[in-house]
Design an enzyme around this catalytic site. Structure first.
Site, PDB file in Angstrom:
ATOM      1  NE  ARG A   1      -5.100   6.114   8.893  1.00  0.00           N
ATOM      2  CZ  ARG A   1      -6.389   6.264   8.650  1.00  0.00           C
ATOM      3  NH1 ARG A   1      -7.004   7.385   9.001  1.00  0.00           N
ATOM      4  NH2 ARG A   1      -7.079   5.306   8.060  1.00  0.00           N
TER       5      ARG A   1
ATOM      6  CB  CYS B   1      -4.335   3.854   0.199  1.00  0.00           C
ATOM      7  SG  CYS B   1      -4.370   3.908   2.007  1.00  0.00           S
TER       8      CYS B   1
ATOM      9  CE  LYS C   1      -6.723  -0.500   5.890  1.00  0.00           C
ATOM     10  NZ  LYS C   1      -5.404  -0.242   5.316  1.00  0.00           N
TER      11      LYS C   1
ATOM     12  CE  LYS D   1      -5.731  -2.395   9.211  1.00  0.00           C
ATOM     13  NZ  LYS D   1      -4.827  -1.833   8.239  1.00  0.00           N
TER      14      LYS D   1
ATOM     15  CB  CYS E   1      -0.857  -0.001   1.260  1.00  0.00           C
ATOM     16  SG  CYS E   1      -1.926   1.443   1.409  1.00  0.00           S
TER      17      CYS E   1
HETATM   18  C1  PBG Z   1      -2.183   0.889   5.131  1.00  0.00           C
HETATM   19  C2  PBG Z   1      -2.373   0.258   6.448  1.00  0.00           C
HETATM   20  C3  PBG Z   1      -2.891   0.846   7.605  1.00  0.00           C
HETATM   21  C4  PBG Z   1      -2.841  -0.127   8.598  1.00  0.00           C
HETATM   22  C5  PBG Z   1      -2.285  -1.270   8.044  1.00  0.00           C
HETATM   23  N1  PBG Z   1      -2.012  -1.020   6.699  1.00  0.00           N
HETATM   24  C6  PBG Z   1      -3.312   2.245   7.854  1.00  0.00           C
HETATM   25  C7  PBG Z   1      -4.524   2.793   7.236  1.00  0.00           C
HETATM   26  O1  PBG Z   1      -5.267   2.127   6.502  1.00  0.00           O
HETATM   27  O2  PBG Z   1      -4.704   3.985   7.459  1.00  0.00           O
HETATM   28  C8  PBG Z   1      -3.312   0.059  10.004  1.00  0.00           C
HETATM   29  C9  PBG Z   1      -2.812  -0.930  10.978  1.00  0.00           C
HETATM   30  C10 PBG Z   1      -3.010  -0.544  12.394  1.00  0.00           C
HETATM   31  O3  PBG Z   1      -3.749   0.395  12.742  1.00  0.00           O
HETATM   32  O4  PBG Z   1      -2.391  -1.210  13.236  1.00  0.00           O
HETATM   33  N2  PBG Z   1      -0.853   0.809   4.691  1.00  0.00           N
END
Ligand code: PBG
Length: 324
Positions: free
Chosen positions: A205, A130, A195, A248, A120
């Site tokens: 973040r 993203c 997700k 997730k 990503c």
């Molecule tokens: C995107 C990604 C995110 C997380 C995992 N992959 C951040 C988002 O979607 O903003 C979040 C994981 C977490 O909160 O532990 N690369």
């Protein structure tokens, strides 16, 4: 009539018997440890909103991964924090990028550790989204090209599995095609299939410096109100070639997990995300909850709802307790 003939407490009288009739078991062999990797040498930077978690330079990342591996954690998932970000997230698919180098180093020092990479571009874009942005919109098909390159360079660096987490449509199919063409038809894809656009990613973040500079992620991540839609997302990802599907966040979405479990024969992963970690951490630091009991019960609940694999920042601590 049932009582007094039937007494549910009979099987709860003895620890050995309780253990024998236990329906769900948590084992370190199914945990995945998420790790943040940054540039430099001998650097270990604390993440303020996630006490106990760090950003590691590659050399120390190898040590941390080794510590987890030796406690029985079979796999890590890597998130890269590049020094330079730009509009198109080009650092994400640099063959010599931070994650690509981290993968090579891990495979060199710990060949049996399973190295999974998050695919990503949000940690690499200056705007934090993203996908490629034009006129304030997140472009889907243009982003797929970046994801293909990112996945392929991870594979070339030695990754054992790639995990697309951006929620663009068609990314699993695009990555599958790219990997197959590049000679990586054996490499599995773990798709972040369901997700949600959750507030629980906030600490992540902060850790990755990937908050969107404008707007939010609701035009690509799922509405927390929707469960049926998760099944559709999962179906499509499987059709496109996903080998493992993920839900997730985890604990607030156990209903989604259970519904997917009932429908799908593929292995399912669940991600206990940063906000879930930070909530447990904060309550236990305040003395309100017992930290170990709380994360073990949470992980067990995630397993009971149907997860095979669990991504958790508590992997190392959990493994230590489960090995006792
Ligand atoms: C995107 C990604 C995110 C997380 C995992 N992959 C951040 C988002 O979607 O903003 C979040 C994981 C977490 O909160 O532990 N690369």
């Amino acid at each position: 009539m049932a009582f007094p003939r039937h007494r549910m407490r009979r099987l709860r009288q003895h620890e050995s018997l309780r253990r024998m009739v236990r329906e769900t078991r948590l084992v370190p062999q199914q945990l995945i440890y998420p790790l943040f990797v940054m540039e430099g040498k001998d650097r270990q930077e604390p993440i303020p909103s996630m006490p106990g978690q760090f950003r590691w330079s590659v050399d120390l990342l190898v040590k941390e991964a080794a510590a987890a591996y030796h406690r029985g954690i079979p796999a890590v998932i890597l998130f890269g924090i590049p020094d330079v970000k730009d509009e198109r997230g080009t650092a994400a698919y640099d063959p010599n990028g931070i994650v690509q180098r981290a993968v090579s180093a891990l495979k060199e020092h710990l060949p049996d550790l399973l190295v999974i990479t998050d695919v990503c571009i949000d940690e690499y874009t200056s705007h934090g989204h993203c996908g490629i942005v034009r006129d304030g919109r997140i472009l889907n098909d243009e982003t797929l090209e970046c994801l293909r390159l990112m996945a392929r360079t991870h594979a070339q660096a030695g990754a054992d599995m790639v995990a697309p987490s951006d929620m663009m449509d068609g990314r699993v199919g695009a990555i599958r095609e790219e990997l197959d063409q590049a000679g990586f038809s054996h490499l599995p894809i773990m798709a972040y299939a369901a997700k949600y656009a959750s507030c629980l990613y906030a600490p992540f973040r902060e850790a990755a410096g990937s908050s969107p500079a404008f707007g939010d992620r609701r035009s690509y991540q799922m509405d927390p109100a929707n469960a049926r839609e998760a099944l559709r997302e999962v179906e499509l990802d499987i059709e496109e070639g996903a080998d493992v599907v993920m839900v997730k966040p985890a604990l607030p979405y156990l209903d989604v997990l259970a519904r997917i479990r009932a429908q799908v024969s593929l292995p399912i992963a669940a991600y206990q995300v940063s906000g879930e970690y930070s909530m447990i951490k904060a309550a236990s630091q305040a003395g309100w909850l017992d930290e170990a009991q709380t994360f073990l019960e949470s992980l067990l609940a995630i397993k009971r709802a149907g997860a095979d694999l669990i991504l958790t920042y508590y992997a190392k601590e959990a493994a230590e307790l489960l090995n006792m």
